[in-house]
Design a protein around this motif. Sequence first.
Motif, short mmCIF file in Angstrom:
data_model
loop_
_atom_site.label_atom_id
_atom_site.label_comp_id
_atom_site.label_asym_id
_atom_site.label_seq_id
_atom_site.Cartn_x
_atom_site.Cartn_y
_atom_site.Cartn_z
N LYS A 13 32.90 2.64 -57.84
CA LYS A 13 31.54 3.12 -57.55
C LYS A 13 30.81 2.19 -56.58
CE LYS A 13 30.45 5.38 -61.97
NZ LYS A 13 29.70 5.12 -63.22
N GLY A 14 31.50 1.13 -56.14
CA GLY A 14 30.89 0.17 -55.22
C GLY A 14 29.85 -0.71 -55.90
N GLN A 15 29.92 -0.80 -57.23
CA GLN A 15 28.95 -1.64 -57.97
C GLN A 15 29.47 -3.07 -58.13
OE1 GLN A 15 28.55 0.55 -61.61
NE2 GLN A 15 27.12 2.03 -60.72
N LYS A 16 28.55 -3.95 -58.48
CA LYS A 16 28.92 -5.36 -58.63
C LYS A 16 29.81 -5.55 -59.87
CE LYS A 16 26.57 -9.32 -60.24
NZ LYS A 16 27.72 -9.79 -60.89
N VAL A 17 30.85 -6.36 -59.68
CA VAL A 17 31.76 -6.68 -60.79
C VAL A 17 31.17 -7.87 -61.55
CG1 VAL A 17 34.04 -7.73 -61.17
CG2 VAL A 17 33.81 -5.81 -59.61
N PRO A 18 31.29 -7.89 -62.90
CA PRO A 18 30.72 -9.03 -63.63
C PRO A 18 31.29 -10.37 -63.15
CG PRO A 18 31.49 -7.34 -65.15
CD PRO A 18 31.94 -6.92 -63.78
N GLY A 19 30.44 -11.36 -63.09
CA GLY A 19 30.85 -12.69 -62.64
C GLY A 19 30.61 -13.72 -63.74
N MET A 20 31.55 -14.64 -63.88
CA MET A 20 31.46 -15.61 -64.95
C MET A 20 31.56 -17.03 -64.37
SD MET A 20 34.15 -15.83 -68.06
CE MET A 20 35.16 -17.21 -67.60
N ALA A 21 30.81 -17.95 -64.95
CA ALA A 21 30.95 -19.36 -64.56
C ALA A 21 31.40 -20.14 -65.78
CB ALA A 21 29.62 -19.90 -64.06
N ASN A 22 32.44 -20.94 -65.62
CA ASN A 22 32.78 -21.86 -66.72
C ASN A 22 32.63 -23.29 -66.25
OD1 ASN A 22 35.16 -21.84 -65.23
ND2 ASN A 22 36.29 -20.64 -66.73
N ILE A 23 31.96 -24.06 -67.10
CA ILE A 23 31.64 -25.44 -66.75
C ILE A 23 32.47 -26.37 -67.61
CG2 ILE A 23 29.77 -27.14 -66.56
CD1 ILE A 23 27.78 -24.79 -66.69
N LEU A 24 33.16 -27.28 -66.95
CA LEU A 24 33.95 -28.27 -67.69
C LEU A 24 33.46 -29.67 -67.32
CD1 LEU A 24 36.37 -29.07 -69.46
CD2 LEU A 24 37.81 -28.87 -67.45
N VAL A 25 33.00 -30.40 -68.33
CA VAL A 25 32.55 -31.78 -68.10
C VAL A 25 33.66 -32.72 -68.58
CG1 VAL A 25 30.76 -33.49 -68.56
CG2 VAL A 25 30.16 -31.06 -68.55
N GLY A 26 34.15 -33.56 -67.65
CA GLY A 26 35.22 -34.49 -68.03
C GLY A 26 36.57 -33.82 -68.00
N ASN A 27 37.54 -34.39 -68.72
CA ASN A 27 38.90 -33.80 -68.66
C ASN A 27 39.58 -33.73 -70.02
OD1 ASN A 27 39.22 -36.52 -68.80
ND2 ASN A 27 39.80 -36.73 -66.64
N ASP A 28 38.85 -33.21 -71.00
CA ASP A 28 39.42 -32.95 -72.32
C ASP A 28 40.58 -31.95 -72.17
OD1 ASP A 28 38.96 -32.87 -75.42
OD2 ASP A 28 39.08 -30.77 -74.81
N SER A 29 41.75 -32.32 -72.70
CA SER A 29 42.95 -31.50 -72.43
C SER A 29 42.81 -30.10 -73.04
CB SER A 29 44.19 -32.20 -72.95
OG SER A 29 44.06 -32.44 -74.34
N GLY A 30 42.22 -30.00 -74.23
CA GLY A 30 42.02 -28.70 -74.86
C GLY A 30 41.13 -27.82 -74.01
N SER A 31 40.06 -28.41 -73.48
CA SER A 31 39.12 -27.63 -72.66
C SER A 31 39.76 -27.18 -71.36
CB SER A 31 37.88 -28.47 -72.35
OG SER A 31 37.20 -28.80 -73.54
N ILE A 32 40.59 -28.03 -70.77
CA ILE A 32 41.29 -27.64 -69.52
C ILE A 32 42.18 -26.43 -69.80
CG2 ILE A 32 43.01 -28.39 -67.81
CD1 ILE A 32 41.82 -31.24 -68.11
N TYR A 33 42.84 -26.49 -70.94
CA TYR A 33 43.72 -25.38 -71.35
C TYR A 33 42.91 -24.08 -71.48
CZ TYR A 33 46.76 -22.72 -74.51
OH TYR A 33 47.52 -21.74 -75.08
N TYR A 34 41.73 -24.16 -72.13
CA TYR A 34 40.90 -22.96 -72.31
C TYR A 34 40.39 -22.42 -70.98
CZ TYR A 34 40.98 -23.76 -77.33
OH TYR A 34 41.39 -23.92 -78.62
N VAL A 35 39.96 -23.34 -70.08
CA VAL A 35 39.45 -22.90 -68.77
C VAL A 35 40.56 -22.19 -68.00
CG1 VAL A 35 38.68 -23.73 -66.50
CG2 VAL A 35 37.61 -24.61 -68.56
#
Length: 278
Positions: A28-50
């Motif tokens: 329909k030419g409409q905007k697709v949902p956009g997501m931002a994920n923020i990662l602070v530092g380098n926690d290995s679990g969080s990197i995996y989730y991102v």
Amino acid sequence: MGIKLDGKKVAQKYQEEIRRFIKLKKDKGQKVPGMANILVGNDSGSIYYVNNQNKLCNKLGIDVRSIFLEENIHEDNLMNIIRKLNCDDEIDGIILQLPLPKHLNEAKITSEISYKKDIDGLSNLSTGKFYKKEKCHMPCTPKGIINLIKSTEFEIEGKYAVVIGRSNIVGKPIAQLLLNENATVTICHSKTKNLKQICKNADILVCAAGKPKFITKEYIKEGAFVIDVGTTMVDGKLTGDVCFEEVIEKASFVTPVPGGVGAMTTTMLMKNLCEELK
Ligand code: NAD
């Protein structure tokens, strides 16, 4: 002998729905949902989730912007980044990966996320709305659990549900969702006495203690619906709270680890993203 409930399969059904929703928007030419994920530092679990989130976004056609920040970022700078994203029309959902480094106030910072974009449902406003049954984004793991149960013929209403764990991200919200479905709910925790006796009466047992394999068949009522939320690494293997092989002998349904609740969580995040709050 009970049924092993395949979280991946249920998640795929939701992913199909999301993909169709996105495709329709594009057509329909409409905007697709956009997501931002923020990662602070380098926690290995969080990197995996991102990485998991980004893979799923790409698969579903969702726009994703990953923001990687230094471990020692000042709280004011992080708050400013969130404020900018709150006003950014390209971004419909913001995820702040937890845990944050110790010097950052998690409750304060997550609450800076606009509740309409708080697709993890962790801000104070989202939490208040959730417990008052007002429109908001639900926390993803409990949302995944309730949808897993609903994917079966199992009736929740009138059943006795026991939740082991009282955290803000799993125990308390899943207890509330079960209550909303008219179950009678008991929450157990590390100081609960007679845990086994309580669990033995449960028609629905949600295990979210993070204690590997401590729920044996002695905790299970015949025909119970058993949800294993626990994920602990044991000898390099992701391990749940439930002794799957013996519990499935008595239960009607058991979710495996991996491939159960965890398989639903990221998909529920995308579902929240596509469910616009007015
Ligand atoms: P948490 O550590 O915040 O909470 C654990 C809870 O278990 C506490 O309320 C504690 O009182 C209770 N508990 C601990 N030992 C107990 C015992 N012996 N008897 C009774 N209660 C006991 O953890 P959380 O964030 O709620 O996560 C729980 C588990 O679920 C962890 O293993 C976590 O990794 C996992 N998890 C999985 C997903 C997923 O998507 N699969 C998502 C979130 C959390």
